[in-house]
Design a protein around this motif. Structure first.
Motif, PDB file in Angstrom:
ATOM      1  N   GLY A   1      -3.511  10.138   4.723  1.00 37.16           N
ATOM      2  CA  GLY A   1      -3.460   8.800   5.313  1.00 37.16           C
ATOM      3  C   GLY A   1      -4.796   8.090   5.205  1.00 37.16           C
ATOM      4  N   LEU A   2      -5.877   8.823   5.444  1.00 29.45           N
ATOM      5  CA  LEU A   2      -7.217   8.247   5.342  1.00 29.45           C
ATOM      6  C   LEU A   2      -7.510   7.809   3.907  1.00 29.45           C
ATOM      7  CD1 LEU A   2      -9.927   7.683   6.774  1.00 29.45           C
ATOM      8  CD2 LEU A   2     -10.630   9.995   6.154  1.00 29.45           C
ATOM      9  N   LEU A   3      -7.151   8.665   2.939  1.00 32.81           N
ATOM     10  CA  LEU A   3      -7.379   8.326   1.541  1.00 32.81           C
ATOM     11  C   LEU A   3      -6.545   7.111   1.123  1.00 32.81           C
ATOM     12  CD1 LEU A   3      -7.444  11.897  -0.056  1.00 32.81           C
ATOM     13  CD2 LEU A   3      -9.384  10.399   0.365  1.00 32.81           C
ATOM     14  N   ALA A   4      -5.289   7.052   1.596  1.00 30.00           N
ATOM     15  CA  ALA A   4      -4.434   5.904   1.283  1.00 30.00           C
ATOM     16  C   ALA A   4      -5.053   4.609   1.813  1.00 30.00           C
ATOM     17  CB  ALA A   4      -3.043   6.109   1.868  1.00 30.00           C
ATOM     18  N   PHE A   5      -5.623   4.680   3.016  1.00 25.52           N
ATOM     19  CA  PHE A   5      -6.280   3.504   3.604  1.00 25.52           C
ATOM     20  C   PHE A   5      -7.446   3.037   2.733  1.00 25.52           C
ATOM     21  CE2 PHE A   5      -9.732   1.833   6.285  1.00 25.52           C
ATOM     22  CZ  PHE A   5      -9.107   0.695   6.784  1.00 25.52           C
ATOM     23  N   HIS A   6      -8.261   3.997   2.261  1.00 23.89           N
ATOM     24  CA  HIS A   6      -9.414   3.639   1.429  1.00 23.89           C
ATOM     25  C   HIS A   6      -9.015   3.215   0.022  1.00 23.89           C
ATOM     26  CE1 HIS A   6     -12.926   4.574   3.934  1.00 23.89           C
ATOM     27  NE2 HIS A   6     -12.142   5.459   4.525  1.00 23.89           N
ATOM     28  N   LEU A   7      -7.770   3.472  -0.363  1.00 18.31           N
ATOM     29  CA  LEU A   7      -7.263   3.008  -1.655  1.00 18.31           C
ATOM     30  C   LEU A   7      -6.495   1.695  -1.512  1.00 18.31           C
ATOM     31  CD1 LEU A   7      -6.026   6.417  -3.140  1.00 18.31           C
ATOM     32  CD2 LEU A   7      -7.912   5.019  -4.006  1.00 18.31           C
ATOM     33  N   ASP A   8      -6.672   1.040  -0.349  1.00 24.22           N
ATOM     34  CA  ASP A   8      -5.992  -0.232  -0.070  1.00 24.22           C
ATOM     35  C   ASP A   8      -4.484  -0.091  -0.128  1.00 24.22           C
ATOM     36  OD1 ASP A   8      -8.388  -1.641   0.282  1.00 24.22           O
ATOM     37  OD2 ASP A   8      -8.606  -1.954  -1.875  1.00 24.22           O
ATOM     38  N   GLN A   9      -3.981   0.985   0.495  1.00 19.84           N
ATOM     39  CA  GLN A   9      -2.549   1.226   0.593  1.00 19.84           C
ATOM     40  C   GLN A   9      -2.164   1.328   2.076  1.00 19.84           C
ATOM     41  OE1 GLN A   9      -2.249   4.908  -1.582  1.00 19.84           O
ATOM     42  NE2 GLN A   9      -2.463   3.940  -3.584  1.00 19.84           N
ATOM     43  N   PRO A  10      -2.287   0.231   2.832  1.00  7.90           N
ATOM     44  CA  PRO A  10      -2.074   0.291   4.289  1.00  7.90           C
ATOM     45  C   PRO A  10      -0.666   0.718   4.683  1.00  7.90           C
ATOM     46  CG  PRO A  10      -2.223  -1.990   3.525  1.00  7.90           C
ATOM     47  CD  PRO A  10      -2.634  -1.124   2.376  1.00  7.90           C
ATOM     48  N   ASP A  11       0.344   0.252   3.936  1.00  7.32           N
ATOM     49  CA  ASP A  11       1.725   0.625   4.274  1.00  7.32           C
ATOM     50  C   ASP A  11       1.938   2.122   4.113  1.00  7.32           C
ATOM     51  OD1 ASP A  11       2.265  -2.017   4.775  1.00  7.32           O
ATOM     52  OD2 ASP A  11       3.112  -2.412   2.797  1.00  7.32           O
ATOM     53  N   LYS A  12       1.401   2.678   3.034  1.00  9.37           N
ATOM     54  CA  LYS A  12       1.535   4.117   2.805  1.00  9.37           C
ATOM     55  C   LYS A  12       0.777   4.904   3.862  1.00  9.37           C
ATOM     56  CE  LYS A  12       1.006   7.668  -0.767  1.00  9.37           C
ATOM     57  NZ  LYS A  12       0.630   7.934  -2.188  1.00  9.37           N
ATOM     58  N   ALA A  13      -0.407   4.414   4.243  1.00  8.99           N
ATOM     59  CA  ALA A  13      -1.198   5.092   5.269  1.00  8.99           C
ATOM     60  C   ALA A  13      -0.450   5.121   6.596  1.00  8.99           C
ATOM     61  CB  ALA A  13      -2.550   4.395   5.424  1.00  8.99           C
ATOM     62  N   GLU A  14       0.162   3.990   6.962  1.00 10.06           N
ATOM     63  CA  GLU A  14       0.923   3.927   8.211  1.00 10.06           C
ATOM     64  C   GLU A  14       2.108   4.879   8.183  1.00 10.06           C
ATOM     65  OE1 GLU A  14       3.250   0.660  11.042  1.00 10.06           O
ATOM     66  OE2 GLU A  14       2.356   0.045   9.133  1.00 10.06           O
ATOM     67  N   GLU A  15       2.795   4.928   7.049  1.00  8.23           N
ATOM     68  CA  GLU A  15       3.947   5.828   6.915  1.00  8.23           C
ATOM     69  C   GLU A  15       3.527   7.290   7.090  1.00  8.23           C
ATOM     70  OE1 GLU A  15       7.147   7.228   3.471  1.00  8.23           O
ATOM     71  OE2 GLU A  15       5.869   5.481   3.146  1.00  8.23           O
ATOM     72  N   ILE A  16       2.383   7.641   6.527  1.00  5.00           N
ATOM     73  CA  ILE A  16       1.899   9.024   6.627  1.00  5.00           C
ATOM     74  C   ILE A  16       1.544   9.367   8.064  1.00  5.00           C
ATOM     75  CG2 ILE A  16       0.000  10.564   5.987  1.00  5.00           C
ATOM     76  CD1 ILE A  16      -0.050   9.132   3.268  1.00  5.00           C
ATOM     77  N   PHE A  17       0.852   8.446   8.748  1.00  6.07           N
ATOM     78  CA  PHE A  17       0.425   8.725  10.120  1.00  6.07           C
ATOM     79  C   PHE A  17       1.605   8.778  11.095  1.00  6.07           C
ATOM     80  CE2 PHE A  17      -3.836   6.837   8.823  1.00  6.07           C
ATOM     81  CZ  PHE A  17      -4.467   8.068   8.784  1.00  6.07           C
TER      82      PHE A  17
END
Length: 439
Positions: free
Chosen positions: A71-87
């Motif tokens: 989730g943290l890596l997705a956030f830093h890759l500008d993938q907020p939707d994916k990060a939220e889904e993971i968390f």
């Protein structure tokens, strides 16, 4: 009355070199950004792919740690939707089954440590691990105690298979890093005997293929230095068979790149890489590289461009090969001491100079430009070493190049070449043309 152990725990953590778990990984995500943006993006994306593969085999609470990092890596890759889904992910796995798999994981991990300790002849340490296992025999007695039993367990047999092969594949990687290639291959074979399906056990096929390629390359380097016979090309054929199985079920950047490397070595002479023996294999290598480039971070991998340049160079496409090497050099980290890319580029541009003898101005300009760029990217001594190597292995060609440079008044590159073959004092005291002693 319970005692407060908070201070003891904090002092213990302060003395640790790193905190156990994934938290010691040097992700460099919360620090000030350093290096080119495209390289930072590439490294983060590769970390994400590596953790995604690890998530497939993690059990218990460890999977939450991996998911948090993803989730943290997705956030830093500008993938907020994916990060939220993971968390927001919640597991529905039965706690009983998770506990069984955790115990099997512990049991097999102890077995690995025993093997490693014994392989390093530290029998005392090995017996310590055995002691740990015996102390927990009551806990272990409720789970399958052998690979065979794991396979035929009444509940969750596929899960046990996956755990066992995961441990074996991990052990193979460790043994491979220790340089014990035969032993690592044997462990891969064990994992594949248990679970031969490439879709479920693709890592074992990839690992075995990698071992075969590394062994071949090591044999090749020894043969070049007169320390061994012709390398076993059967190693390449075996590696290709393994990766063919993986590509049918799990095509990915790494597999396509490794397949391209295999085809490259199959296409060149076993001792002289400058001689092509099978153009079809070189073409297959280029096709594999094209497929690899379809994956997102591929274009930022210098190794891919170097391999593509080598394929084009052996096919006689010097200028296209030079463009590949230039692209690879642009992707090198500043201060890198690995000058393989520079070596390939210098050799290619020298070949272009010879081929364009009637009008070599373009090749000379490229040589001057990229030697200057090399001095900005690599340590000075590494650049001098490559120029010295070029002169020693291609003396006639470099001499002809130097004559042309002097004749056209382009003395900067000549001076650099001179400094690699003569003492600094000689270069300073004598006139440039006389010091080089050109006839």
């Amino acid at each position: 009355m319970e005692t407060d152990n908070t201070e003891d725990i904090e002092s213990l953590i302060e003395d640790m070199q790193y905190i156990p778990g994934h938290f010691h990984l040097e992700l460099s995500l919360n620090c000030d950004p350093v290096g080119p943006v495209n390289l930072r993006f590439r490294d983060t994306l590769l970390k994400q792919e590596s953790l995604q593969a690890e998530l497939e085999v993690e059990v218990g609470h460890l999977q939450y740690a991996v998911r948090n990092l993803l989730g943290l890596l997705a956030f830093h890759l500008d993938q907020p939707d994916k990060a939220e889904e993971i968390f927001r992910y919640k597991t529905l796995t039965s706690s009983v089954k998770v506990r069984q798999r955790e115990i099997i994981l512990i049991m097999l991990s102890v077995w690995i440590l025993v093997i490693l300790a014994a392989s390093n002849r530290n029998t005392t340490l090995a017996w310590c691990y055995v002691g740990i296992m015996l102390e927990r025999k009551d806990e272990f007695s409720s789970v399958p105690m052998s690979i065979h039993d794991c396979g035929f367990s009444a509940s969750d047999p596929l899960s046990c298979f996956g755990t066992v092969t995961f441990i074996l594949n991990l052990l193979a990687k460790i043994i491979f890093l220790l340089g014990k290639h035969d032993m690592a291959t044997g462990i891969c074979n064990m994992a594949l005997n248990i679970l031969p399906d490439p879709e479920l056990n693709w890592e074992a096929y990839c690992m075995r293929a990698k071992i075969n390629v590394v062994v071949y390359v090591n044999q090749l380097e020894k043969a070049k230095h007169g320390m061994g016979g012709v390398p076993e090309r059967q190693k390449l054929a075996d590696a290709r068979k393994d990766l063919d199985k993986v590509l049918t079920v799990r095509p990915c950047l790494r597999t396509h790149l490794e397949m391209a490397q295999i085809y490259y070595y199959m296409g060149v002479d076993a001792l002289q890489e400058t001689i092509m023996v099978d153009e079809s294999s070189i073409n297959h290598a280029l096709v594999s590289l094209s497929k690899a480039l379809q994956f997102k971070p591929a274009d930022s991998l210098p190794d891919l461009h170097v391999l593509r340049g080598r394929c084009l160079l052996i096919k006689g496409e010097e200028q296209n090969a030079a463009e590949c090497f230039k692209q690879a050099m642009e992707l090198e980290r500043p201060g890198s001491t690995d000058t393989t890319t520079l070596h390939c580029l210098l050799l290619t541009l020298l070949n272009l100079f010879i081929l364009e003898a009637s009008d070599p101005s373009s090749a000379i300009t490229q040589l001057e430009t990229w030697v200057n760029k090399a001095e900005e990217r690599y340590p000075q001594e590494r650049v001098k070493s490559e120029l010295r190597s070029l002169y020693r292995t291609h003396t006639e060609e470099v001499t002809e190049l130097s004559k042309t440079l002097i004749r056209t008044g382009r003395l900067g590159l000549v001076k650099r070449l001179l400094e690699t073959v003569a003492p600094q004092q000689l270069a300073e005291r004598r006139p440039l043309a006389r010091a080089f002693s050109l006839s």
